[in-house]
Write a protein that holds these residues in place. Structure first.
Motif: not given
Lengths: 913, 120
Positions: A34-35, A38, A65, A69, B33-35, B38-39, B53-54, B57, B61, B80-82, B84
C-alpha cells in the motif's frame, strides 16, 4: 520522452522498495504494498506538475517519513519483545537469577581485572608522547627475564649524545645528595614497597626535563646554560617538597640547597623553580622525586678497583618521530663493541649489550605476564558464563516450542522469534552487566587491597576504558547467549513445534546437539583453566618447600649504622700493589669495637641463641654484585658475588660447611686475608676441585681460600645460585652492618628486648627496627602467592559456574527423555542402569570437551613458562590431576539429574504425554 | 483483529494527535484509499499536514487495530488499492475530539487573550 519518464519512474519505485526494507518485516508485510502504491500515486501527481521545487519537496518528505517511521516501528517491536521478555523472566525467576548472576560474575570479574591491566600495562605513561621515551643501558644476557638495564658511564653517555641520530634527545639522571635547611629531602615509602625504601633527590641533564615533558609552576627549568662549567649549580624542587618544606612560599626561588660530596665537602645549589604537581615522578609511580639538581660532573667521576670509570648514569632518550624503536635499538647496539673495554670486569663477563627498552615496558615488565594470565582466566570465566547462559536459554527455548509454533502458525516469521530470543538474552545480559559493574568495582578494589606492590596500580579505577570493556563483554555475552539459541529456535521450531502441537509425542533430540556442543565447550575451557591453575599451585608448593640453603625460621635482622667519630681515610695515592694482610684503618678499628659490644650485649638477651653481623642480608642482595676474582694460573678473571659475614654468621643463618673451615675470631686485622667460597664457585672456578689452601685475588687483595660452604639461594628459589665469595667482617668491616640473630623458637617479644638492649648504646649506633627473616622470605614470595591465590579464586568460580551449566544441560536432557526413561523402566531397566545412562550421556560431551581442553592447556602452557617454577608447562602429573578433578566435578554435576532419571515413574511419565 | 467493542468509550481515545485527527476527518467524508487521504489532508490543511506514506500507514494500522476504521472494497475498477471507512466508534471518537477542541477553543476565547488585545 514518455518512455524515459516511465523508466525513471520505475527506477524511483525500485529505490523506494529498497527503502521499505528499513521497516520491520511485519509492518512491511502488512502495508508495504500500500505504501508503495501511495508513493507511486503521489510520484505520478508530482511528475504531472513538472515542478522541480515540488519534486524536491516530495523527496525530502519521503526521506523524512522513513527517518521517522522506521525507528518508531522498530522501537514498538522492541518494546513488545521487552514486555514479553520481562514477563517470561518474571515467570521463571530461578532461571533468570541463575543467568543474571552467572553473567554478572563473568562480566564483573573480567571488567575488574581489565581495569587493573589497563591501568598497569596498557595505559600510556603520564607525560606526553611517552611511547617514544626509552631507557638506554647495558642489558646482561644472564638476566633475560629481568627487564633492568645497567647504568652507563659519563663518557659512554657523551659518546651516545654525539653519535646517535635516532633520538631527538638523550638525557641522563643520577642520585644526588642535596639537603635542605628546612628538613630531609627524602620521601619515605611504605615498608611493603619493593626496592628502595626511600626516594632521594636526583640530578638530571637539562634535556631530561624536556624528555619527560616537565612543567614548572614557579620559576624555570634548568637549561643547557646551567650545565656549563662556569655556571652556578641550580636545582628545582618537586611540588610536594615545596609544599611540605617551604609552605608553598613563592620566595623559595633564589634560596639554596646543599650538595654533599663526602668527607665534609659540600657545594651550594640555588633553587630556580618548582615543578608542577606530579611531574618527574619516580618510575611514573605515585611519588615525586623531592628535588632535581643539574648533572654535577664531580658527583659522577670516579673509578672502581680495577680502574674502570664508574657507571652510574641512567640514560633516557626520546626517539625521533617516524623512527621505530627497532631502528633505535639497532643503532644503539652498534656501540656495544666500542664501549665494552670500558665496562666493569664483572659486567663484561655477562656478555652485555647496549640496549634500549621502552620506558613503560621496563616499568611494568615484571607484572605483565601475571596480569595477562589473570585477564585470560577471567575471560575464561566470562566465556563459560556466556556458554552457560546460552545453554540455559536454549534449553528454555525448547520448552517454549509450542509457544513459538503457535506464533508461527499465526504468521510470525522465524526471524521474528529469533529477534524475541535475542532481546530476552540481551535483557539478561544488560541486567547481568549492571550487576557486573558493581562486582567489577568490588573486584578492582579487592585486587588493589591485597595485591603486592605493583607499578601504577594506585591510580587504577573503573574508568571509561573499563566501562567500554564491560559493554563489550555484555554484548558478547548477549550475542553468545542469544544468537545460537535464536538460530536454533527459528530453524527447528517450525517443524518440531508444529508436530508437537499436532499431538505427536515424538521427542526431539535435535536440540540436544547444540546443547551438548555448548557443554563440551564449557568443559574444554574449564580444563584449560584447571590445568593452568594446577601448574601455578604446583610450582607455588615447590617454591615454598624449596631449600634455600639457609634457615629463615626464628632469625631476625636489624640494620645498624655505627656513628664513628674518625673520618674515613681520604683516597690515598692509588697503589696497584696487591695486599695479602688485612690492614685496618683507625675508623675500621673503632667500628669493630662497636661491633664487639653489639654482639656481647645482644647475646646476653634471653632467648637469643646466636648473634652475628653481616654486611648484607642472607635473604637479600649481596654486599657487592660483582667482585672480579682472579685465580693464579687462570687466563682471565671471573665475577662472583661478595658477602661479608662475621664468624658467628654460619651458625646463626644455618649454613653448612662442605670442606675446610669457616671464619674464626682469629681471622682479623693484622692477619692474612682469608676467604670462604660457595660450592657453585668451586664448580665454576676450579672445575669442582677443592680449592682449600689455594690463593685468589679480588680487587687489590690477595687471600687464601680456607673453606667451602653450601650455596644459598639469596635471590629466592626462582633464580639461579651465583658463585659467592665470603669475607670476614673482622677483616673487611662493612658500613652499615646488619645484626643477624637466631632466637629460640616461640619466644615472643624478642625484637623489643633486642631493640631495648641496643638503645642502651646511646647515640653511638642507630638501629632500625628488627625484621623477621621469615617475613622477608615470605614477602619475596608475595608475587607468586598473590598470583596463585587470585587464579585459584577465579578457577573455583569458573568451575562452580560450569557445574551449574553441566547440571542444567543434563537436567534438560533428562526432562526431554522422561518418556523414553519411563518406557525403559517399564521394560525392566534398574535405577542403576538409568543412572549410568545419564552419566554416560554426560561423558558423551565431557570426553570430546576434555580432549579439546587438554590440547588447549598444552597450547596455552608455554605462555605461562615465566610464571612457573620447577615444572614444565606440560607437566603430566598436573594435567592428569586437572583432568581427574574435572571428571569428579562433572560426576558431581551429573549426579542430581541422574538420580532424577533413575527415580522416573513409568506410569506417570507415559500418562504425561 | 479489532479488539474493541463498538460501544467503547470514545473519550478514552482522546486526545488525538493532529495527524490521526486529520485522517479520521478525511474519512468522515467518505471511503478513501491511502494516497487519497494524504492528498485530502494536505489540501484541507493547505499543505501544513503533508504526511508520508509510512506515517499514514502506521496510523492506519493503529486505527484498524483500535477498531476506529475498517477496510472496505473500493470501486470495482480499482483493485490495487485498499479503501478505508470510519466505523461507528471511529465517527464517535472523531466527533468527541471535535467537541473537545471546540470546548478548548471557547475556553481560550473566554479569556482576555483575544478580547483585550482587540479593545486596547
Amino acid at each position: 520522452m514518455h518512455g524515459s519518464d516511465r523508466d525513471e519512474s520505475s527506477l524511483v519505485i525500485r529505490a523506494y522498495r529498497r527503502c521499505l526494507r528499513l521497516l520491520p518485516f511485519e509492518f512491511r508485510a502488512d502495508v508495504g504494498r500500500d505504501m508503495e502504491q501511495a508513493f507511486a500515486d503521489e510520484d505520478e501527481d508530482v511528475r504531472a506538475r513538472r515542478s522541480t521545487r515540488l519534486t524536491l519537496a516530495f523527496w525530502l518528505r519521503t526521506l523524512r517519513d522513513f527517518a521517522r517511521t522506521a525507528p518508531r516501528q522498530h522501537w514498538d517491536i522492541l518494546r513488545q519483545d521487552l514486555r514479553i521478555g520481562t514477563r517470561m523472566i518474571a515467570r521463571n525467576p530461578g532461571f533468570a537469577l541463575t543467568a543474571i548472576l552467572t553473567l554478572a560474575l563473568g562480566i564483573g570479574g573480567s571488567t575488574g581485572i581489565f581495569s587493573i591491566v589497563y591501568a598497569v600495562v596498557l595505559r600510556p605513561l603520564s607525560f606526553p608522547e611517552s611511547e617514544r621515551v626509552v631507557s638506554i643501558g647495558w642489558r646482561r644476557q644472564a638476566e633475560n627475564r629481568n627487564l633492568s638495564l645497567f647504568p652507563m658511564s659519563p663518557s659512554q653517555y657523551r659518546t651516545l649524545q654525539q653519535r646517535t641520530t635516532a633520538f631527538e634527545e638523550l638525557g641522563a639522571s643520577h642520585q644526588d645528595s642535596l639537603t635542605s635547611a628546612k628538613g630531609r629531602l627524602h620521601v619515605m615509602l611504605p615498608a611493603t614497597e619493593h626496592g628502595q625504601p626511600l626516594i632521594g633527590p636526583m640530578m638530571a641533564s637539562a634535556s631530561l626535563f624536556r624528555i619527560f615533558g616537565a612543567q614548572v609552576v614557579l620559576g624555570r627549568l634548568p637549561t643547557e646554560l646551567d650545565e656549563r662549567a662556569d655556571a652556578p649549580d641550580v636545582a628545582v624542587l618537586s611540588y610536594s617538597s615545596w609544599t611540605t618544606h617551604y609552605g608553598r612560599d613563592p620566595g623559595v626561588i633564589g634560596q639554596t640547597l646543599t650538595r654533599h660530596f663526602g668527607q665534609g665537602r659540600s657545594k651550594v645549589v640555588t633553587i630556580v623553580g618548582v615543578l608542577a604537581s606530579g611531574a618527574m615522578r619516580q618510575g611514573d609511580g605515585p611519588y615525586e622525586v623531592p628535588a632535581w639538581g643539574t648533572l654535577d660532573p664531580e658527583m659522577l667521576v670516579g673509578r672502581d678497583d680495577s680502574g674502570k670509570e664508574l657507571q652510574g648514569l641512567s640514560v633516557f632518550g626520546r626517539v625521533r618521530t617516524g623512527v621505530s624503536i627497532e631502528t633505535a635499538r639497532h643503532e644503539i647496539a652498534a656501540f656495544t663493541a666500542p664501549f665494552l673495554p670500558g665496562v666493569y670486569d664483572w659486567l663484561a663477563l655477562t656478555n652485555p649489550t647496549v640496549d634500549v627498552l621502552r620506558l613503560r615496558d621496563q616499568m611494568v615488565g615484571r607484572v605483565r605476564v601475571p596480569l595477562l594470565a589473570f585477564l585470560g582466566a577471567v575471560c575464561c570465566l566470562l566465556l563459560v558464563a556466556s556458554v552457560n547462559v546460552a545453554s540455559l536459554v536454549l534449553a528454555r527455548a525448547m520448552t517454549r516450542r509450542q509457544e513459538f509454533a503457535a506464533r508461527l502458525a499465526l504468521g510470525a516469521r522465524p526471524l521474528r522469534i529469533a529477534r524475541q530470543l535475542v532481546t530476552e538474552s540481551a535483557l539478561l545480559a544488560m541486567a547481568g552487566g549492571a550487576l557486573g559493574l558493581g562486582l567489577a568495582w568490588v573486584c578492582q578494589w579487592g585486587f588493589v587491597a591485597i595485591s603486592p606492590a605493583m607499578p601504577r596500580l594506585a591510580d587504577s579505577g573503573i574508568g571509561a576504558p573499563a566501562l567500554l570493556f564491560a559493554l563489550c563483554a555484555a554484548l558478547i555475552a548477549a550475542t553468545a547467549a542469544g544468537v545460537i539459541p535464536a538460530l536454533q529456535a527459528s530453524r527447528r521450531s517450525v517443524l518440531d513445534g508444529v508436530r508437537r502441537v499436532g499431538g505427536s509425542g515424538a521427542t526431539s533430540t535435535s536440540f540436544s546437539r547444540p546443547l551438548a556442543t555448548l557443554a563440551a565447550a564449557e568443559v574444554a575451557l574449564v580444563l584449560v583453566l584447571l590445568a593452568g591453575t594446577g601448574l601455578l599451585v604446583n610450582s607455588f608448593g615447590r617454591l615454598v618447600l624449596f631449600d634455600l640453603g639457609f634457615d629463615t625460621k626464628s632469625v631476625i635482622v636489624s640494620r645498624i649504622e655505627r656513628n664513628v667519630t674518625t673520618a674515613a681515610a681520604t683516597g690515598t695515592a692509588a697503589s696497584t700493589a696487591r695486599v695479602s694482610v688485612a690492614r685496618l684503618s683507625e675508623r675500621s678499628r673503632e667500628m669493630l669495637a662497636i661491633d664487639d659490644e653489639i654482639l656481647q650485649r645482644v647475646s646476653a638477651v634471653p632467648g637469643v641463641v646466636a648473634a652475628a653481623l653481616a654486611g648484607d642480608n642472607p635473604a637479600g642482595i649481596p654486599y657487592r654484585y660483582g667482585a672480579s676474582v682472579q685465580i693464579p694460573g687462570a687466563p682471565r678473571g671471573a665475577d662472583a658475588a661478595l658477602r661479608v659475614w662475621s664468624p658467628g654468621a654460619l651458625e646463626t643463618v644455618g649454613m653448612k660447611v662442605v670442606s675446610g673451615r669457616w671464619f674464626t675470631p682469629h681471622d682479623r686485622g693484622g692477619t692474612p686475608y682469608v676467604v670462604v667460597v660457595s660450592e657453585s664457585m668451586v664448580q665454576q672456578f676450579w672445575n669442582g676441585r677443592s680449592p682449600v689452601g689455594e690463593r685468589l685475588a679480588f680487587g687489590r687483595r690477595e687471600a687464601e681460600v680456607v673453606g667451602v660452604v653450601k650455596d644459598i639461594r639469596d635471590r629466592g628459589a626462582r633464580q639461579d645460585v651465583r658463585p659467592t665469595l665470603y669475607v670476614s667482617t673482622l677483616q673487611f668491616p662493612p658500613e652499615p652492618v646488619l645484626l643477624v640473630i637466631r632466637t629460640s623458637p616461640g619466644v615472643e617479644g624478642i625484637e623489643r628486648a633486642v631493640s631495648g638492649e641496643l638503645s642502651r648504646m646511646g647515640n653511638r649506633i642507630t638501629a632500625a627496627a628488627p625484621q623477621r627473616l621469615e617475613d622477608i622470605w615470605w614477602r619475596q614470595l608475595a608475587d607468586a602467592r598473590f598470583l596463585t591465590l587470585v587464579l585459584s579464586v577465579f578457577t573455583v568460580l569458573t568451575v562452580a559456574v560450569a557445574l551449574v551449566g553441566v547440571h542444567g544441560v543434563l537436567r534438560f536432557m533428562v526432562t526431554q527423555r522422561t518418556r523414553e526413561l519411563g518406557i525403559r523402566k517399564a521394560l525392566g531397566a534398574t535405577p542403576r542402569q538409568l543412572l549410568t545412562l545419564v552419566i554416560r550421556q554426560a561423558f558423551r560431551f565431557a570426553v570430546p570437551g576434555g580432549a579439546v581442553g587438554l590440547l588447549g592447556a598444552i597450547l596455552v602452557g608455554p605462555g605461562m613458562q615465566s610464571l612457573l617454577f620447577g615444572i614444565t608447562p606440560s607437566d603430566p602429573a598436573t594435567l592428569v590431576a586437572a583432568t581427574g578433578l574435572l571428571i569428579l566435578a562433572i560426576g558431581a554435576g551429573a549426579y542430581l539429574p541422574a538420580r532424577r532419571a533413575s527415580a522416573v515413574d513409568p506410569a506417570l511419565s507415559l500418562r504425561a504425554e | 483483529m479489532a479488539r474493541v467493542t463498538p460501544d467503547a468509550d470514545p473519550h478514552s481515545y482522546l486526545p488525538l494527535s493532529p495527524a490521526v485527527f486529520h485522517v479520521l476527518v478525511s474519512l468522515g467524508d467518505g471511503d478513501r484509499h491511502g494516497y487519497a487521504i494524504i492528498k485530502d489532508v494536505a489540501e484541507r490543511t493547505s499543505g501544513a499536514e503533508h504526511m508520508g506514506a509510512g506515517t499514514l500507514y502506521a496510523i492506519l494500522r493503529r486505527l484498524l487495530d483500535d477498531g476506529l476504521i475498517d477496510e472496505v472494497d473500493g470501486p470495482a475498477e480499482d483493485t490495487r488499492r485498499r479503501y478505508y471507512r470510519l466505523t461507528r466508534l471511529g465517527r464517535r471518537v472523531a466527533r468527541a475530539e471535535v467537541e473537545r477542541l471546540e470546548r478548548t477553543t471557547s475556553l481560550a476565547r473566554a479569556t482576555g487573550l483575544f478580547g483585550r488585545s482587540r479593545t486596547s
